[in-house]
Design an enzyme around this catalytic site. Structure first.
Site, PDB file in Angstrom:
ATOM      1  N   PRO A   1      -6.310   0.755   0.900  1.00 13.20           N
ATOM      2  CA  PRO A   1      -6.660   2.057   0.325  1.00 13.20           C
ATOM      3  C   PRO A   1      -7.346   2.044  -1.034  1.00 13.20           C
ATOM      4  O   PRO A   1      -7.660   3.112  -1.559  1.00 13.20           O
ATOM      5  CB  PRO A   1      -5.292   2.735   0.202  1.00 13.20           C
ATOM      6  CG  PRO A   1      -4.351   1.605  -0.055  1.00 13.20           C
ATOM      7  CD  PRO A   1      -4.877   0.450   0.761  1.00 13.20           C
TER       8      PRO A   1
ATOM      9  N   HIS B   1       0.813  -1.215   0.000  1.00 13.28           N
ATOM     10  CA  HIS B   1       0.000   0.000   0.000  1.00 13.28           C
ATOM     11  C   HIS B   1       0.851   1.272   0.000  1.00 13.28           C
ATOM     12  O   HIS B   1       0.639   2.165   0.822  1.00 13.28           O
ATOM     13  CB  HIS B   1      -0.937   0.004   1.216  1.00 13.28           C
ATOM     14  CG  HIS B   1      -1.931  -1.103   1.218  1.00 13.28           C
ATOM     15  ND1 HIS B   1      -2.560  -1.552   2.364  1.00 13.28           N
ATOM     16  CD2 HIS B   1      -2.421  -1.872   0.206  1.00 13.28           C
ATOM     17  CE1 HIS B   1      -3.381  -2.534   2.063  1.00 13.28           C
ATOM     18  NE2 HIS B   1      -3.315  -2.751   0.760  1.00 13.28           N
TER      19      HIS B   1
END
Length: 562
Positions: free
Chosen positions: A541, A496
């Site tokens: 995310p 991420h």
């Protein structure tokens, strides 16, 4: 004039082979036919209203939304092939086999003094980007995540403004279907709730977006973007582009085409008017022009790389590499953030067949209830397979069947940096996450707590009846110091990376973008991807990236029509 970029021998042990070339370039066209676009060469039409650099998670949204107006021409420059008809990508259950494949840019990290220096950061080289590569775990962001952005200077990106965009997303997202919930994961959910006193959450997104978050933590099956009927991905490209690719004549795609530099207007040296690209087997170099804007959606590694290669970034660093500084923006590449994780593994009696992507459930914990922040500060995935990439290196066994828990740090305090290895576009960027270098050792303490809680869960029925001996770190690792050393040396990433071209206020010298995603000091240039985050969201995310792209497309259209 654009900075001169020379293709020379690559440095830092990296290959000079074009990273975007397919495994078998000679059959690229036959294998990945262009859809309303081309492979391997730039067509006669090489000027468009908008250029979208990167057909990934955010680029798919931007391209779809801007091309809604038939009078607006949009081109997508994508380094990899189309995913249309590419079964190994579209089948979500095959995700793990894409890591390290020809569809993975496979970025190394620089030496990590307190972490694992062997981590390879997977970045997808295919239409849809990481939404075509990942497990498609699809969390809405916590309100506090977004409100903190506004407090850090990202005006207009607060929860009240951004959260409604989650309802606009086109992906098919729901908790893992009941038919796909295996005995191991169900037992683990029950044992987590019993052992830690956290509630079982039926729908994480409903809890996070509409019911006050997870102040008491929670455990349950993940929200995943897929079609339970056939296990097909509902990725950004599948949801936003596949329905329109052969229907909109104003939307073109350049597949297997690598953007390596921005083109500036000779009369207005801060105005971006196009992109330099290489395409085809022979590395044909061309310029594709933008009449209105270039929108860079290349991700938290390659967006800052493209800016810096083009002279936008920290002036002194660029000049040391022989790159002429066009716009001095010291924040480009800074503020790199991630979700580090570690692993604890047990031998299992069998491996369940019913699964979406071998990691179907998750756990959130607030380890410090005295902290007024209502968000969890520790998260777990459960893997129902041996996940041994980093443990085998240290001599741990790879059992035939295993269950792994991977505690991760939702809000890591490490702040890293993306920088250029050289002025050669073929060199991969240098990724320094500075894992576990935070001054108070917050990150490593979270992982120690995670290993301890995992052992508590493992002793709790019914999950305890499905596992045997602890393989890694093993029963001899008991003290906090021993657990800390183990957790850091085998740690991994949840893939991420973010925050390297952040949105910020006028008073923030490290802000790369203004509140409309425009690159500060430039004209005709925006960035829209995970790099724009001021801080990384607590949860995975991808959905937040999609929401950012939806809002950014609105801002671009406002600036166009108003």
């Amino acid at each position: 004039m654009s900075p001169t970029i020379q293709f020379t021998d690559a440095t830092h042990g990296q290959t000079v082979t074009d990273p975007n070339a397919p495994t078998d370039p000679g059959t690229a066209k036959a294998q990945y036919p262009g859809v309303n676009g081309v492979n391997g060469h730039v067509p006669p039409q090489s000027e468009f209203d908008y250029l979208v650099v990167g057909g990934g998670t955010s680029g798919s949204v931007i391209a779809a939304r801007l091309s809604e107006d038939p009078d607006i021409s949009v081109a997508v420059i994508e380094g990899g092939p189309t995913d249309v008809g590419l079964e190994r990508v579209l089948n979500l259950q095959n995700w793990i086999n894409l890591l390290g494949s020809d569809l993975d840019y496979d970025y190394p990290t620089v030496e990590q003094p307190r972490g694992n220096s062997h981590i390879r950061h997977s970045r997808a080289r295919v239409l849809g980007g990481c939404s075509s590569h990942n497990t498609l775990i699809s969390f809405r962001p916590f309100a506090e995540d977004l409100d903190s952005w506004a407090q850090l200077g990202a005006k207009g990106w607060d929860s009240h403004t951004l959260q409604p965009y989650g309802s606009r997303l086109l992906l098919q997202t729901a908790p893992v279907h009941l038919k796909d919930r295996n005995t191991t994961a169900k037992a683990w959910v029950e044992s987590c709730s019993k052992a830690l006193g956290v509630p079982v959450i039926q729908d994480f997104n409903a809890a996070i977006a509409y019911n006050g978050g997870l102040p008491n933590g929670g455990v349950g099956f993940f929200p995943v973007s897929y079609d339970p009927h056939n296990m097909r991905r509902s990725s950004a490209s599948v949801a936003y582009l596949h329905p329109i690719m052969d229907k909109r004549n104003n939307l073109k795609f350049f597949f297997e085409t690598w953007a390596y530099g921005l083109v500036f207007d000779e009369k207005d040296p801060i105005k971006v008017i196009g992109v330099k690209v290489k395409s085809g087997q022979n590395g044909e170099e061309k310029v594709i022009k933008a009449k209105k804007e270039v929108i860079v959606c290349a991700g938290a590694f390659d967006s800052p790389k493209l800016l810096m290669l083009s002279g936008i970034g920290p002036k002194s660093e660029l000049e040391q590499l022989g790159i002429k500084s066009v716009i001095d923006l010291p924040g480009v590449g800074e503020n790199l953030q991630d979700h580090p994780e570690s692993i604890i593994m047990w031998r299992a009696r069998s491996s369940p067949k019913e699964t979406v992507m071998t990691s179907d459930a998750g756990l959130f914990v607030r380890t410090d209830k005295s902290n007024p922040d209502p968000r969890p500060n520790l998260m777990f995935h459960i893997y129902q397979i041996p996940f041994t990439d980093n443990t085998e290196r240290h001599g741990y066994e790879k059992p035939e069947h295993a269950v792994c828990m991977t505690p991760n740090i939702p809000r890591s305090r490490a702040r890293g940096k993306v920088s250029l290895a050289s002025s050669n576009p073929l060199d991969k960027p240098l990724l320094n996450f500075r894992y576990f270098m935070d001054s108070e050792d917050y990150d490593s303490k979270i992982l120690v707590e995670g290993i301890k809680l995992a052992r508590k869960i493992a002793k709790t029925a019914p999950f305890s009846s499905l596992i045997e001996d602890e393989i890694a770190p093993g029963p001899n690792v008991q003290t906090d110091e021993e657990i800390d050393e183990y957790a850091r040396k085998v740690h991994h990433t949840v893939y991420h990376p973010s925050c390297t071209t952040k949105i910020g206020g006028d008073d923030d010298p490290m802000a790369v973008l203004d509140e409309r995603c425009r690159v500060r000091g430039a004209k005709g240039l925006r960035v829209v991807d995970a790099g724009v985050f001021p801080t990384l969201s607590t949860v995975n995310p991808m959905v937040t990236i999609l929401m950012v792209a939806e809002r950014a497309s609105d801002l671009i259209k406002e600036d166009l029509y108003e």
